[in-house]
Design an enzyme around this catalytic site. Structure first.
Site, PDB file in Angstrom:
ATOM      1  N   ASP A 143       0.588  -1.359  -0.195  1.00 25.40           N
ATOM      2  CA  ASP A 143      -0.165   0.008  -0.080  1.00 25.40           C
ATOM      3  C   ASP A 143       0.842   1.401  -0.164  1.00 25.40           C
ATOM      4  OD1 ASP A 143      -2.271  -1.755   0.156  1.00 25.40           O
ATOM      5  OD2 ASP A 143      -2.404  -1.535   2.326  1.00 25.40           O
ATOM      6  N   VAL A 294      -4.224 -10.664  -5.351  1.00 24.85           N
ATOM      7  CA  VAL A 294      -3.523 -10.884  -6.254  1.00 24.85           C
ATOM      8  C   VAL A 294      -2.573 -10.100  -6.579  1.00 24.85           C
ATOM      9  CG1 VAL A 294      -3.772 -10.687  -8.905  1.00 24.85           C
ATOM     10  CG2 VAL A 294      -5.381 -12.243  -7.719  1.00 24.85           C
TER      11      VAL A 294
END
Length: 378
Positions: A143, A294
């Site tokens: 992130d 993913v």
């Protein structure tokens, strides 16, 4: 390594092990995060034990979340396992939760070793070798949500993974089956052929970096990020912009949304909400793609391999430079230069963003992002 995995962690593990051996240190690998520290899943590592792992995703050590480590009893077991092996330096790769756990463990080290002595769980000679525990952290997070660093291990790979998935999805809707590459992304794809609109959800609960960079890289029409929520009437404004694009001859639309996107009132914005707007207002044939975990998979990019190598070596050097007065640090990247910053100060700022978002103080969230916030992208 602890918490969620990210591509490039193996490069960091490899560099840490080999730099430590090069400097004459004995190195141990702890499997499955703090679970391994508690259950004594600790093995000595040699030079060849980390051969041929840098190109692999995830982490050779394995990773897991451990609730037992949050208890005093769990920390006492962990301390016992470190003491009996004479381990007094700890490198932790993970997110803010993992690094916070390491810092708390460090703060309680004196009391833990005192109890080990009182309960005769460790001898005086064993305790004499580990009077002090040093901790250095490296941030592994796709992130890029950690304050104090321009990039985190795994972010660049996740961005590449997203672009490849987008291209594959568009090719599927066009009916293509041949191998494709990043350079093939253009308006001449399945989305354009069918005049479709795509909504793609990427990770980022409190950080919109991945969504924003993805939007720039794939020529998206609209992007939703947690730190900069849209104002009232965003639905109408978005539709107006998308309609202008179609009127100008564009045959497709791409919208990127971070999983933590909200409006200015703090109400979550979901991909299904956006699809409903596009279908009802513009009558677009709309598809939703949520990449989920993913994004964590696949081989790491060149950037993440190099970042892991640089940080792993820097972490060892930071430990060797540590003194009794040295506070725990985290190795970061600022302006392509490695910096050592206060671990807990960076963790504090990172956690403060979640608190500020709940209070709807979004401008302060952007400021706390630093170079990857107001100065870089907003």
């Amino acid at each position: 390594s602890s918490g969620g995995d990210s591509q490039g962690m193996n490069a960091a593990v490899r560099a840490t092990v080999r730099m430590a051996i090069f400097k004459g240190c004995k190195v141990f690998g702890i499997r499955e995060g703090y679970n391994g520290l508690i259950n004594d899943w600790i093995n000595e590592y040699g030079w060849s034990d980390v051969s041929a792992i840098m190109q692999k995703g995830g982490t050779k050590l394995g990773t897991a979340r451990c609730m037992e480590f949050m208890t005093w009893e769990g920390k006492l077991k962990a301390a016992r396992n470190l003491v009996k092996r004479g381990i007094n330096n700890l490198v932790v790769i993970g997110g803010d939760g993992s690094l916070t756990g390491a810092n708390i463990f460090l703060e309680q080290w004196g009391n833990l070793t005192a109890e080990l002595k009182e309960k005769e769980m460790a001898s005086d000679s064993e305790l004499a070798r580990v009077k002090r525990l040093n901790v250095v952290g490296m941030v592994g997070s796709i992130d890029n949500d950690f304050c104090g660093t321009d990039m985190t291990i795994g972010t660049d790979s996740a961005l590449h993974r997203f672009l490849k998935r987008l291209i594959a999805s568009q090719a599927r809707h066009q009916g293509r089956t041949t191998r494709i590459s990043l350079c093939e992304f253009s308006g001449e794809n399945g989305t354009a052929s069918h005049q479709r609109s795509f909504i793609l959800e990427v990770m980022g609960r409190h950080c919109g970096y991945l969504a924003l960079m993805s939007a720039l890289a794939c020529l998206a029409d609209w992007v939703f990020v947690p730190e900069d929520p849209p104002g009232e009437g965003w639905e109408t404004k978005m539709c107006e912009e998308l309609r202008k694009g179609r009127d100008a001859g564009r045959r497709y639309s791409i919208i990127i949304i971070a999983e933590g996107a909200v409006d200015q009132q703090g109400k979550p914005i979901k991909a299904t909400d956006i699809k409903e707007v596009l279908v009802n207002c513009l009558h677009h044939d709309t598809r939703i793609t949520s990449l989920g975990h993913v994004q964590r998979g696949g081989t790491p990019s060149a950037y993440d391999r190099i970042l892991g190598c640089r940080w792993g070596a820097a972490a060892v050097l930071a430990l060797l430079d540590a003194t009794p007065e040295t506070e725990p640090c985290v190795v970061t990247m600022q302006g392509n230069r490695i910096k050592r910053l206060s671990l807990m100060e960076c963790v504090r700022k990172t956690k403060e963003i979640g608190s500020l978002m709940s209070k709807k103080e979004f401008s302060q969230c952007i400021e706390l992002r630093g170079r990857c916030g107001a100065e870089l992208v907003w």
